[in-house]
Design a protein around this motif. Sequence first.
Motif, mmCIF file in Angstrom:
data_model
loop_
_atom_site.group_PDB
_atom_site.id
_atom_site.type_symbol
_atom_site.label_atom_id
_atom_site.label_comp_id
_atom_site.label_asym_id
_atom_site.label_seq_id
_atom_site.Cartn_x
_atom_site.Cartn_y
_atom_site.Cartn_z
ATOM 1 N N UNK A 104 -8.994 3.834 -3.339
ATOM 2 C CA UNK A 104 -10.250 4.639 -3.160
ATOM 3 C C UNK A 104 -10.259 6.198 -3.451
ATOM 4 N N UNK A 105 -11.213 6.816 -3.807
ATOM 5 C CA UNK A 105 -11.124 8.335 -4.070
ATOM 6 C C UNK A 105 -10.475 9.190 -3.187
ATOM 7 N N UNK A 106 -10.397 8.858 -2.050
ATOM 8 C CA UNK A 106 -9.847 9.681 -1.154
ATOM 9 C C UNK A 106 -9.158 8.802 0.115
ATOM 10 N N UNK A 166 0.816 -1.286 0.079
ATOM 11 C CA UNK A 166 -0.075 0.038 -0.052
ATOM 12 C C UNK A 166 0.740 1.188 0.115
ATOM 13 N N UNK A 167 0.357 2.254 -0.695
ATOM 14 C CA UNK A 167 1.136 3.443 -0.823
ATOM 15 C C UNK A 167 0.773 4.484 0.308
ATOM 16 N N UNK A 168 -0.392 4.196 1.037
ATOM 17 C CA UNK A 168 -0.715 4.963 2.113
ATOM 18 C C UNK A 168 -0.564 4.178 3.329
ATOM 19 N N UNK A 227 -12.761 -5.019 0.339
ATOM 20 C CA UNK A 227 -13.318 -4.787 1.607
ATOM 21 C C UNK A 227 -13.265 -3.442 2.165
ATOM 22 N N UNK A 228 -12.580 -2.466 1.789
ATOM 23 C CA UNK A 228 -12.653 -1.177 2.046
ATOM 24 C C UNK A 228 -13.310 -0.075 1.253
ATOM 25 N N UNK A 229 -13.336 -0.721 -0.009
ATOM 26 C CA UNK A 229 -14.169 0.390 -1.009
ATOM 27 C C UNK A 229 -15.512 0.297 -0.768
ATOM 28 N N UNK A 230 -16.224 -0.752 -0.046
ATOM 29 C CA UNK A 230 -17.504 -0.638 0.090
ATOM 30 C C UNK A 230 -17.935 -0.066 1.381
ATOM 31 N N UNK A 231 -16.934 0.493 2.175
ATOM 32 C CA UNK A 231 -17.207 1.186 3.255
ATOM 33 C C UNK A 231 -17.631 2.781 3.106
ATOM 34 N N UNK A 232 -17.880 3.405 4.022
ATOM 35 C CA UNK A 232 -18.048 4.967 3.814
ATOM 36 C C UNK A 232 -17.285 5.853 4.710
ATOM 37 N N UNK A 233 -17.103 6.989 4.840
ATOM 38 C CA UNK A 233 -16.272 8.102 5.386
ATOM 39 C C UNK A 233 -14.936 7.543 5.566
ATOM 40 N N UNK A 234 -14.276 7.727 6.855
ATOM 41 C CA UNK A 234 -12.912 7.374 6.915
ATOM 42 C C UNK A 234 -12.475 6.088 6.523
ATOM 43 N N UNK A 235 -13.451 4.934 6.914
ATOM 44 C CA UNK A 235 -13.294 3.656 6.663
ATOM 45 C C UNK A 235 -13.042 3.203 5.152
ATOM 46 N N UNK A 236 -13.600 4.168 4.173
ATOM 47 C CA UNK A 236 -13.368 3.917 2.743
ATOM 48 C C UNK A 236 -12.152 4.567 2.504
ATOM 49 N N UNK A 237 -10.959 3.896 2.822
ATOM 50 C CA UNK A 237 -9.622 4.387 2.563
ATOM 51 C C UNK A 237 -8.454 3.239 2.332
ATOM 52 N N UNK A 238 -8.032 3.231 1.178
ATOM 53 C CA UNK A 238 -7.347 1.933 0.787
ATOM 54 C C UNK A 238 -6.529 2.233 -0.430
#
Length: 450
Positions: free
Chosen positions: A406-408, A278-280, A314-325
Amino acid sequence: MRYRIRIFSLLAVSIMALAPSCTKDSIHGDGFVHKSDNPRDGSGRVETQDKRNVMLLYSAGFNSISSYLREDIQDLYKGWLPEKGGNENVLLVYSHLPASGGGYNKPNAPTLTRLWQDLSGNVRTDTLMVYPDDTRSATPSQLNAVLEYVRDEFPANTYGMVFSSHATGYLPAGYYSKPDNYTFTESRDASYRIGIHADARPVPYHEIEHDPSLPAVKSIGQDQVGSPGGYVSYEIDLDDFARAIPMKLDYILFDACLMGGVEVAYELKDVCRYVGFSQTEVLAEGFDYTMMVSHLLGTDTPDPQSICSDFFEQYDVRSGVYRSATISMVDCSKMESLAETCSGLFEKYRSSLATLDPDSVQRYFRSRYHWFYDLKDIIAKAGATQEELDRLDAALNECIIYKAATPEFMCEFKISTYSGFSMYLPCNGSTELSKYYRTLQWNMATGLVE
C-alpha cells in the motif's frame, strides 16, 4: 487495532477452546457439526500419496492475539474444505490458545486436528493429538514434533505450512521487546538443540506499546506465560526454526509481523520452496482464511501466491490506517544470484553503508523498532550506479514472484520504494545484534556484517 507482531521467537498458544469432543458429535455455536473419529485408524496412509497435498496451519496463539487466531480457525469452517477419503488432500490444524482471554497463568493443552467436509456439507473434525497442557508451542522441539507427526502419518506429494502467531523477523528471541537486555552467546549448550525438551527457555516478556485508537497487529511465534507482572515469553530463533523442519515444504506462509526479510528467506531456502511474508507488521485480521483452503488444497497444485494476493487486496480497498499492508512471495530456490550480487555490492560500498543516514532509507517499522529497511533502497542510498541497480533488480526479479504494498503504512510512513525484501541496516543496529547477525546464512553468504 491489534497487530500480529509475530516474534520469530515462538509463543505457545492454547486452543483447547476450539477442540472438539473426542467421544461424540457436538453442535458448536458456529452451526457446524463436528465429529472426532479414531485418530489411529490408519486413514492417513494411502496408495496414491504421490498425488496428495497436505496443509498444516500452525496457530501459536497463547498470547495477546489469541482471539484473532481463534477467529481464523472459525473462518476455515466457512470456506471450502476437502472431503475425507484415500485420495483426498488433507487439512490439519495445530492450535494452542488460552482457555479464556488473558488467561496465560492457566495451562491449556494444544491440539492437532484434521478438518474435512462430509457428503452432506457438514464440517467435521478428527482430533489426532492432544498434547500435554504445559506444552510450549513456540519452541523448535514442539514445531519439529508436530511436523514429524504430519510427515509420518500423512505421506504426501507436497506439504505446506501456514504459520500464524506473533513474530519479529530475523531478530533473536527477546530482542524486539528488550534490545538493551540482549547479550549474544556464541555457543548454546547441547540441551538447547532440537528434540531436547530443555530447549524451551523463556525470555523476559515486555508488553509493546499500543495505541488503542489504532488497529491491532500480529522471533517466530510467541507464548506468553505467567501472570501480570511476572510474564515470560517463549520464542524461536530463525536458525532453530529452520532446523526444526524435518522435510522439504512446498511453501511456508507467515501470517505474522515483520517476517519479510531477505534473512528469513535465505535461512529457509533448504527446507522450503516458496515463502510468503510481510515486511511490515500485519494487521491482526491477517490472511483471508475463508478462501485459504480452496487455494492450497482445492486443486492438484497448491497456489500460495493467491493467498498473498488475497491478503493484499483485502487491505488495499480500505482507507486510513486500515489500508496498510506489504506482502511478497519468494522462490527460495533462486536466491543464490541475489546473494552473489549483494555480496559484491556490500564489499564495494562498505564504507558508505557504515555511514548511511537511516532516516533517508525506506523503513518498514514503526516507533523505535529500527531493524527493518528496504534491501534495494539501502544499496541505492549507499551509492550504487544505475547499472548496478539494474543487476540487482534482475536478481530480485528472479526470486521474487509476487510483491505488493500500500502507499503508506498506518499513516506513519510512506512506502515509496518497495523491493519485496527488508534487511538489517548495520549502521543503525547494535554491537550485540551484529554479533548474532553474523551467524545467519544470509550474512555468511554476503558478508553484510564483517
